[in-house]
Design an enzyme around this catalytic site. Structure first.
Site, PDB file in Angstrom:
ATOM      1  CE1 TYR A 130      -3.698  -1.947   5.497  1.00 16.02           C
ATOM      2  CE2 TYR A 130      -3.082   0.318   5.004  1.00 16.02           C
ATOM      3  CZ  TYR A 130      -3.495  -0.926   4.579  1.00 16.02           C
ATOM      4  OH  TYR A 130      -3.697  -1.156   3.241  1.00 16.02           O
ATOM      5  CB  SER A 165      -0.876  -0.002   1.264  1.00 15.45           C
ATOM      6  OG  SER A 165      -1.490   1.255   1.477  1.00 15.45           O
TER       7      SER A 165
END
Length: 253
Positions: A151, A138
């Site tokens: 995350y 990501s």
């Protein structure tokens, strides 16, 4: 001139988290290019629905946090030429409210699950002299995001894993890379919108606009655009690309 279109006839791929979103888009792209694809995930229904869209896609329930299940799945679906580690969770908490239980929950899927799949994929690929490992990270693996400590840490971690694995298999015909999407129009973004609304009181429309505008080119990224990057990494002309984190983020860095 070399034909740079990916023809994956005769190749076998495994895509984790392949029942929906980015994983489903990648699985369908690989199948359309001729690969036989196995998709895995924890929920049977979305796996069946995606597999029904192509005669080249089979499915298997697998939890990437279960080491024995991962090992068994790789043995059962061998030989795997292309492995896409896409399964992940996108849950967030402010640092001050992050419990150790929550932290470990995120790392278990996003880091340990990826490590297990990369580990199982690499040795057989090296023995056969060709392979493609793709980790879906990501832009959160390239920068920090407010409320995203667990995350972001997980997505940074798998980039380190990717670079180490790539170094270990240099000169073997196997490449290891990562794709770093920005905000993609999938169910994960829908859940992010719900979290923003609950946390801030912002309207759904404004919350979605905030995520959309985080992609500098002013729109959501489509899952097929991420799949196109994965397909390129499997095709001719990509053999010199390894140990790279490739943003598909509309200019976000």
């Amino acid at each position: 001139m070399t034909d740079l279109r990916a023809d994956l006839t005769g190749k076998r791929a495994l895509v984790t988290g392949g029942g929906a979103g980015i994983g489903a888009a990648i699985a369908l792209a690989l199948a359309d290019a001729g690969a036989e694809v196995v998709i895995t995930g924890r929920r049977e229904r979305p796996l069946k629905e995606t597999a029904a869209r192509s005669s080249r896609i089979a499915w298997r329930v697998m939890d990437v946090t279960d080491e024995a299940a991962v090992t068994e799945s790789f043995v059962a679906t061998a030989p795997i030429d292309i492995m896409v580690a896409n399964a992940g969770v996108a849950e967030t908490q402010p640092v001050a409210k992050t419990t150790l239980e929550f932290w470990r929950h995120v790392q278990a899927t996003n880091v340990e699950g990826v490590m297990l799949c990369v580990r199982e994929a690499l040795k057989p690929m090296v023995e056969r002299g060709w392979g493609r490992v793709i980790i879906v990270s990501s832009v959160a693996g390239l920068r920090g995001l407010r409320y995203g400590s667990a995350y972001c840490a997980s997505k940074h971690a798998v980039l380190g894993l990717m670079k180490c694995a790539a170094e270990e298999v240099l000169k073997t015909g196997v490449t290891v890379n990562a794709i770093c999407p920005g905000y993609v129009a999938t169910g994960i973004v829908e859940r992010n919108v719900e979290n923003i609304v609950a946390r801030t009181g912002m309207s759904e429309e404004n919350a979605l606009a905030a995520l959309r505008d985080a992609n500098p080119f002013g729109r959501m990224i489509e899952a097929d655009e991420v799949a196109a990057a994965a397909l390129w990494l499997c095709g001719p002309g990509s053999g010199a690309v390894t140990a790279q984190a490739i943003p598909v983020s509309g200019g976000q860095v």
